[in-house]
Design a protein around this motif. Sequence first.
Motif, mmCIF file in Angstrom:
data_model
loop_
_atom_site.group_PDB
_atom_site.id
_atom_site.type_symbol
_atom_site.label_atom_id
_atom_site.label_comp_id
_atom_site.label_asym_id
_atom_site.label_seq_id
_atom_site.Cartn_x
_atom_site.Cartn_y
_atom_site.Cartn_z
ATOM 1 N N GLN B 108 0.818 -1.210 0.000
ATOM 2 C CA GLN B 108 0.000 0.000 0.000
ATOM 3 C C GLN B 108 0.851 1.260 0.000
ATOM 4 O O GLN B 108 0.457 2.289 -0.536
ATOM 5 N N MET B 109 2.042 1.174 0.620
ATOM 6 C CA MET B 109 2.922 2.338 0.637
ATOM 7 C C MET B 109 3.416 2.655 -0.783
ATOM 8 O O MET B 109 3.475 3.804 -1.191
ATOM 9 N N PHE B 110 3.776 1.605 -1.529
ATOM 10 C CA PHE B 110 4.192 1.830 -2.918
ATOM 11 C C PHE B 110 3.030 2.375 -3.745
ATOM 12 O O PHE B 110 3.216 3.204 -4.627
ATOM 13 N N ALA B 111 1.815 1.890 -3.457
ATOM 14 C CA ALA B 111 0.662 2.270 -4.270
ATOM 15 C C ALA B 111 0.083 3.620 -3.861
ATOM 16 O O ALA B 111 -0.712 4.198 -4.584
ATOM 17 N N GLU B 112 0.510 4.123 -2.691
ATOM 18 C CA GLU B 112 -0.108 5.334 -2.171
ATOM 19 C C GLU B 112 0.281 6.590 -2.960
ATOM 20 O O GLU B 112 -0.564 7.433 -3.219
ATOM 21 N N THR B 113 1.562 6.701 -3.328
ATOM 22 C CA THR B 113 1.948 7.866 -4.139
ATOM 23 C C THR B 113 2.784 7.451 -5.328
ATOM 24 O O THR B 113 3.664 6.607 -5.225
ATOM 25 N N PHE B 114 2.474 8.100 -6.426
ATOM 26 C CA PHE B 114 3.281 7.989 -7.617
ATOM 27 C C PHE B 114 3.775 9.396 -7.850
ATOM 28 O O PHE B 114 2.979 10.327 -7.933
ATOM 29 N N GLN B 115 5.081 9.575 -7.877
ATOM 30 C CA GLN B 115 5.642 10.928 -7.887
ATOM 31 C C GLN B 115 6.120 11.293 -9.293
ATOM 32 O O GLN B 115 7.234 10.958 -9.671
ATOM 33 N N PRO B 116 5.268 11.985 -10.087
ATOM 34 C CA PRO B 116 5.634 12.262 -11.483
ATOM 35 C C PRO B 116 6.887 13.114 -11.618
ATOM 36 O O PRO B 116 7.493 13.133 -12.689
ATOM 37 N N ASP B 117 7.300 13.801 -10.533
ATOM 38 C CA ASP B 117 8.537 14.585 -10.606
ATOM 39 C C ASP B 117 9.709 13.722 -11.057
ATOM 40 O O ASP B 117 10.637 14.209 -11.700
ATOM 41 N N GLY B 118 9.655 12.448 -10.695
ATOM 42 C CA GLY B 118 10.722 11.532 -11.084
ATOM 43 C C GLY B 118 10.911 11.462 -12.585
ATOM 44 O O GLY B 118 12.028 11.276 -13.065
ATOM 45 N N PHE B 119 9.810 11.621 -13.319
ATOM 46 C CA PHE B 119 9.884 11.593 -14.780
ATOM 47 C C PHE B 119 10.843 12.651 -15.306
ATOM 48 O O PHE B 119 11.635 12.398 -16.210
ATOM 49 N N GLY B 120 10.750 13.851 -14.730
ATOM 50 C CA GLY B 120 11.609 14.956 -15.152
ATOM 51 C C GLY B 120 13.063 14.573 -15.010
ATOM 52 O O GLY B 120 13.874 14.793 -15.918
ATOM 53 N N GLU B 121 13.379 13.948 -13.872
ATOM 54 C CA GLU B 121 14.761 13.555 -13.629
ATOM 55 C C GLU B 121 15.216 12.487 -14.627
ATOM 56 O O GLU B 121 16.346 12.498 -15.086
ATOM 57 N N VAL B 122 14.293 11.590 -14.967
ATOM 58 C CA VAL B 122 14.633 10.578 -15.964
ATOM 59 C C VAL B 122 14.927 11.254 -17.298
ATOM 60 O O VAL B 122 15.930 10.961 -17.960
ATOM 61 N N ILE B 123 14.060 12.226 -17.673
ATOM 62 C CA ILE B 123 14.237 12.904 -18.960
ATOM 63 C C ILE B 123 15.572 13.659 -18.996
ATOM 64 O O ILE B 123 16.351 13.543 -19.949
ATOM 65 N N VAL B 124 15.859 14.415 -17.908
ATOM 66 C CA VAL B 124 17.112 15.157 -17.852
ATOM 67 C C VAL B 124 18.305 14.208 -17.949
ATOM 68 O O VAL B 124 19.248 14.425 -18.726
ATOM 69 N N GLY B 125 18.241 13.129 -17.178
ATOM 70 C CA GLY B 125 19.345 12.156 -17.164
ATOM 71 C C GLY B 125 19.580 11.550 -18.538
ATOM 72 O O GLY B 125 20.719 11.510 -19.033
ATOM 73 N N VAL B 126 18.491 11.103 -19.177
ATOM 74 C CA VAL B 126 18.631 10.452 -20.477
ATOM 75 C C VAL B 126 19.126 11.447 -21.521
ATOM 76 O O VAL B 126 19.991 11.120 -22.346
ATOM 77 N N THR B 127 18.618 12.698 -21.463
ATOM 78 C CA THR B 127 19.077 13.730 -22.403
ATOM 79 C C THR B 127 20.587 13.913 -22.301
ATOM 80 O O THR B 127 21.308 13.937 -23.304
ATOM 81 N N MET B 128 21.069 14.025 -21.052
ATOM 82 C CA MET B 128 22.506 14.198 -20.864
ATOM 83 C C MET B 128 23.292 13.020 -21.399
ATOM 84 O O MET B 128 24.348 13.180 -22.014
ATOM 85 N N MET B 129 22.762 11.824 -21.163
ATOM 86 C CA MET B 129 23.465 10.625 -21.623
ATOM 87 C C MET B 129 23.569 10.628 -23.152
ATOM 88 O O MET B 129 24.596 10.253 -23.705
ATOM 89 N N ILE B 130 22.490 11.063 -23.821
ATOM 90 C CA ILE B 130 22.502 11.063 -25.279
ATOM 91 C C ILE B 130 23.478 12.122 -25.805
ATOM 92 O O ILE B 130 24.342 11.844 -26.635
ATOM 93 N N VAL B 131 23.331 13.346 -25.242
ATOM 94 C CA VAL B 131 24.179 14.453 -25.718
ATOM 95 C C VAL B 131 25.661 14.119 -25.536
ATOM 96 O O VAL B 131 26.476 14.285 -26.451
ATOM 97 N N CYS B 132 26.006 13.643 -24.332
ATOM 98 C CA CYS B 132 27.414 13.339 -24.059
ATOM 99 C C CYS B 132 27.848 12.027 -24.703
ATOM 100 O O CYS B 132 29.009 11.851 -25.067
ATOM 101 N N GLY B 133 26.887 11.109 -24.838
ATOM 102 C CA GLY B 133 27.204 9.783 -25.366
ATOM 103 C C GLY B 133 27.701 9.852 -26.795
ATOM 104 O O GLY B 133 28.572 9.069 -27.210
ATOM 105 N N ILE B 134 27.185 10.841 -27.578
ATOM 106 C CA ILE B 134 27.601 10.996 -28.974
ATOM 107 C C ILE B 134 29.101 11.290 -29.049
ATOM 108 O O ILE B 134 29.790 10.836 -29.945
ATOM 109 N N ASN B 135 29.589 12.024 -28.061
ATOM 110 C CA ASN B 135 30.993 12.426 -28.083
ATOM 111 C C ASN B 135 31.933 11.430 -27.399
ATOM 112 O O ASN B 135 33.124 11.695 -27.269
#
Lengths: 335, 263
Positions: B108-135
């Motif tokens: 129930q604790m896992f199901a009680e909150t889903f924190q969409p803010d985490g999505f932003g961090e995933v997007i930022v992280g993946v963006t950085m990985m792609i941008v830097c990964g090319i180089n």
Amino acid sequence: MIEVKSLTKVFRKPIRGRGVLGMLKTLFSRKYKEIRAVDDVSFDIGEGEIVGYIGSNGAGKSTTIKMMCGILTPTSGKVLVNGREPYVKRKVVAKEIGVVFGQKTQLWWDIPLIESFKVLKEIYQVSEEDYKSRMEFLSSVLGIDEFLTQPVRTLSLGQRMRADLAASMLHNPKILFLDEPTIGMDVLVKEKIRQAIHALNAKYHTTVVLTTHDMVDIENLCSRIIMIEKGKIIYDGPLGDIKHRFGNIKTLTLTIPANINPQEVKPYSEEVDLITEKDKVMLRFDADKVKLEDVVQYAFSNYQAIDMKISDISIEDVVKKILAQQEEEKHAKEI
Amino acid sequence: MHYVKLYFTCIKRSIISRLEYKKDTIISILSFLFSNACSLCSIYFILQAIPSLKGYSIAEVGFFYGFSMLPIALDHLFSDEFWLVAYRRVQLGDMDMHFLRPVPVIFQMFAETFQPDGFGEVIVGVTMMIVCGINLEATITFGAVFVLIIGAIFGAVIITSFKIIFSSLAFIFKRSGPLLQIIYNFTSYAKYPISIYPKFIRIILIFVLPFGLFVSLPINTLLYGSYNPYLLSLWIAGVAIIFFALSVFIWTRCEKRYESTGS
């Protein structure tokens, strides 16, 4: 249905000093005070019974209820709900019981009531047809459809309690625990809730255990009462018996003008207890033996009362009386 | 199956809760966009200022930082409720409702909150990985990508396990928030290559508080082929599963000590 066997719950609290210094000292002390919130309590409750579990504040009612529904684990002794210990087989027992705490809601605060019900339907795996038929019945007895789309936080206390009651019945539990279901409500709402409890009990044969402070709740709902004081059971039996033991006690409180010395008022008869205070006269009597109207008439013609109030006996009074009686019996035995 | 369906029902409920207050929703979406834009900008400026870091090229540092955000973000998405347990809910006796339902309290604790803010961090992280990964100069193999994915997912499991362990102590102490905060702060050690730490701390970060395990080692595997990616994956997943099992065990033990409050 419910068996409680020498159930005991002890809370250990560190003995604290006062103020900041005292609190600091407790950090290094290992002294504990044991509080026996529930002390060697035993009783059985059968199917379909409506039992009033009553006592004064802090007597141990809520603690017992919390052990019966699996929130607290007893220190010793045990509870069997339908043959299972709720704090061990919590998930299984949870399907068979419904619980309402008057002071805390179990619904989600921010979302419309109907959404809460949908989640509960999923949690208890209620089938679509059952859900529909029960909702229909619950709406008719509790009148919840008028606020079904409102968020719970906007509901009034009475509405919230009706919503909580409906939520606890959605999975058709065999046992319903109600902790102070009418607390803080006006007379009309109280009456509605009582009727609903009766209707649920009649339709689904639900066993109901309720705690309350309201004598009217007890008289209207319970066929049996269990009375607890300082963690121990002091009475367990039919409601009729206790009425018989203490009669239909009423208290007439009169406010008298300041120029009259309360010491001088004449007693009505031997059957009416006279208690006097600064500007108040209280007449306590058994309404089955002495007629209420006679006492009122007598009081008004003799005491020049400016105000009056008639009250029924309170739970605290009953507890006091029972304790006094038991004390007497003990003395009698010793002599 | 019941639990999967129930989880999604509850998550839907949590999102409805978040959308209930119109102005609050608008403000939180705006602040979410703003704070993520800020973090991207600041990382960009830092990377511009430093040409290289102890043998790591600028692209490597950026890639490292971006990847280190993923496990933390995933943990943030799914297990935010444990902060409330540690700081408030046990102390206020606010957990009663969960103990009355025929579902494990921890679920129930896992199901009680889903924190969409985490999505932003995933997007930022993946963006950085792609941008830097090319180089990046390294050749990207399938095994290396595999170990990165395992590192992100099971890294989140490791962080969550520690969150569960230290928030379940609230059942005993009534409030374990500050303690949980201290332990959680150790996740910032994951953001840097493990080789920069002295040996003693390195051992702790791999065997005791394994926050050095799931970021640094997979990246070294990608850049320099330091470890066998499949063995490393197995190790990370194994450690994560052991810690998670341990955390669930500790939680179920501790929840029996729940005392509620008087009413």
